[in-house]
Design a protein around this motif. Structure first.
Motif, short mmCIF file in Angstrom:
data_model
loop_
_atom_site.label_atom_id
_atom_site.label_comp_id
_atom_site.label_asym_id
_atom_site.label_seq_id
_atom_site.Cartn_x
_atom_site.Cartn_y
_atom_site.Cartn_z
N LYS A 49 16.11 -1.00 44.66
CA LYS A 49 17.51 -0.60 44.49
C LYS A 49 17.94 -1.03 43.10
CE LYS A 49 20.61 0.10 47.59
NZ LYS A 49 21.61 0.01 48.68
N MET A 50 18.58 -0.12 42.38
CA MET A 50 19.02 -0.35 41.02
C MET A 50 20.54 -0.51 41.00
SD MET A 50 18.47 2.15 37.69
CE MET A 50 19.10 3.62 38.54
N TYR A 51 21.01 -1.45 40.18
CA TYR A 51 22.44 -1.69 40.00
C TYR A 51 22.77 -1.55 38.52
CZ TYR A 51 21.73 -3.93 44.52
OH TYR A 51 21.37 -4.19 45.83
N ILE A 52 23.84 -0.80 38.23
CA ILE A 52 24.28 -0.65 36.84
C ILE A 52 25.78 -0.92 36.79
CG2 ILE A 52 24.39 0.82 34.81
CD1 ILE A 52 22.21 2.55 35.99
N GLY A 53 26.17 -1.84 35.94
CA GLY A 53 27.58 -2.10 35.69
C GLY A 53 27.92 -1.68 34.27
N VAL A 67 8.38 -5.60 39.84
CA VAL A 67 9.60 -4.80 39.84
C VAL A 67 9.71 -4.06 38.50
CG1 VAL A 67 10.84 -6.32 41.42
CG2 VAL A 67 10.98 -6.72 38.95
N PRO A 68 10.47 -2.98 38.45
CA PRO A 68 10.62 -2.27 37.18
C PRO A 68 11.33 -3.15 36.15
CG PRO A 68 11.56 -1.01 39.01
CD PRO A 68 11.23 -2.35 39.54
N LEU A 116 14.15 0.92 33.94
CA LEU A 116 15.33 1.45 34.64
C LEU A 116 16.20 2.25 33.69
CD1 LEU A 116 16.34 -1.67 36.78
CD2 LEU A 116 15.00 0.32 37.50
N GLN A 117 16.38 1.75 32.48
CA GLN A 117 17.16 2.48 31.49
C GLN A 117 16.49 3.81 31.16
OE1 GLN A 117 17.18 -0.54 28.49
NE2 GLN A 117 19.01 -1.55 29.27
N GLU A 138 18.22 16.19 34.74
CA GLU A 138 17.79 17.23 33.83
C GLU A 138 16.27 17.40 33.84
OE1 GLU A 138 19.50 19.33 31.79
OE2 GLU A 138 21.40 18.64 32.67
N ARG A 139 15.54 16.35 34.22
CA ARG A 139 14.08 16.39 34.19
C ARG A 139 13.53 15.80 35.48
NH1 ARG A 139 13.91 13.18 28.66
NH2 ARG A 139 14.65 14.76 27.21
N LEU A 140 12.23 16.02 35.70
CA LEU A 140 11.55 15.28 36.76
C LEU A 140 11.56 13.81 36.38
CD1 LEU A 140 8.41 17.50 37.48
CD2 LEU A 140 10.35 17.10 39.00
N LEU A 141 11.76 12.96 37.37
CA LEU A 141 11.90 11.54 37.09
C LEU A 141 10.66 10.77 37.55
CD1 LEU A 141 15.65 10.95 38.04
CD2 LEU A 141 14.65 11.57 35.84
N TYR A 142 10.26 9.83 36.72
CA TYR A 142 9.09 9.01 36.99
C TYR A 142 9.51 7.55 36.91
CZ TYR A 142 6.93 13.44 35.65
OH TYR A 142 6.60 14.76 35.57
N LEU A 143 8.73 6.71 37.58
CA LEU A 143 9.00 5.27 37.53
C LEU A 143 7.73 4.57 37.10
CD1 LEU A 143 11.40 3.35 38.12
CD2 LEU A 143 10.32 2.86 40.31
N GLY A 144 7.73 4.05 35.88
CA GLY A 144 6.53 3.41 35.37
C GLY A 144 5.64 4.41 34.69
#
Length: 235
Positions: free
Chosen positions: A125-129, A32-33, A38-39, A146-152
């Protein structure tokens, strides 16, 4: 922290990987990330500047470092595997700096074949409180980044959908949840939960990892959304 949560589905159309630092043989991936990943997605969506490679003497990044430290302190993060990935390993060329030579020299970098693990087409699925003003800002940014988003890895695109800020209630009773939980259960893994602040913060602070159960387990409390989704924060 408000009684709200930002939820977002992270759908990887091809592959991704979250390299485990310190691995001796090959480059395995977390399943998982990590929380700093995630941040990082949120910071990229906001268009925030990078602070990678900066030092405490590099005052130009001090404001950004303080902003990230504030997010780390005031917000909480959780993650769930929605569609588990297929784990794939293959040999890839890995570039690294040679032990000899200067930056201006030819052949400073050398290539070595390395077994690299990839995660094929996962969905998370990401959760932010956190405070309401942060959640609304994050929501707008993830819907119109604002930018292209990448994961990892830097070339692993991610499709972010179903972004919403919803009310939640905390339920203080034992239950079983299927998200990542900050406890060692039947499926434990060491997961980074704080980035490495050494070198660019006023107070040096190394990265922190926690033992989590990737696929969930028993908890003594949880949060619930109006549609009945149960989750818990990792950090």
């Amino acid at each position: 922290m408000s009684d709200q949560v930002l939820r977002a589905t992270l759908d990887v159309p091809f592959e991704c990987a979250f390299a485990k630092s310190g691995a001796m043989n090959g480059i395995p991936s977390y399943r998982v990330p990590p929380i700093p990943t995630l941040q990082g997605v949120v910071y990229a969506a906001l268009g925030r500047p990078s602070i990678i490679g900066s030092t405490r003497e590099d005052r130009g990044n001090e404001t950004e470092a303080e902003f990230r430290a504030q997010i780390q302190e005031e917000c909480r993060f959780g993650v769930r595997i929605v569609d588990p990935p297929e784990r794939h390993r293959d040999l890839r060329s890995r570039m690294k700096r040679s032990k000899t030579g200067n930056v201006s020299d030819q052949g400073v970098y050398e290539s070595t074949p390395t077994q690299v693990e990839s995660l094929i087409k996962p969905t998370y699925k990401m959760y932010i409180g956190g405070p309401e003003h942060y959640l609304s800002t994050f929501e707008n940014a993830l819907k119109d980044p604002e930018r292209l988003l990448y994961l990892g890895r830097s070339d692993d695109l991610v499709d972010i959908r179903e972004v919403s800020v919803d009310p939640i209630k905390r339920i203080d009773e034992p239950a079983t949840v299927d998200c990542v939980i900050p406890e060692a259960g039947d499926d434990p893994e060491l997961l980074p939960v704080e980035p490495d602040y050494l070198g660019y913060r006023n107070v040096p602070k190394p990265a922190r990892v926690e033992t989590v159960s990737v696929t969930g387990g028993a908890v003594d409390h949880y949060y619930e959304t109006p549609d009945g989704e149960r989750f818990i924060y990792v950090l």
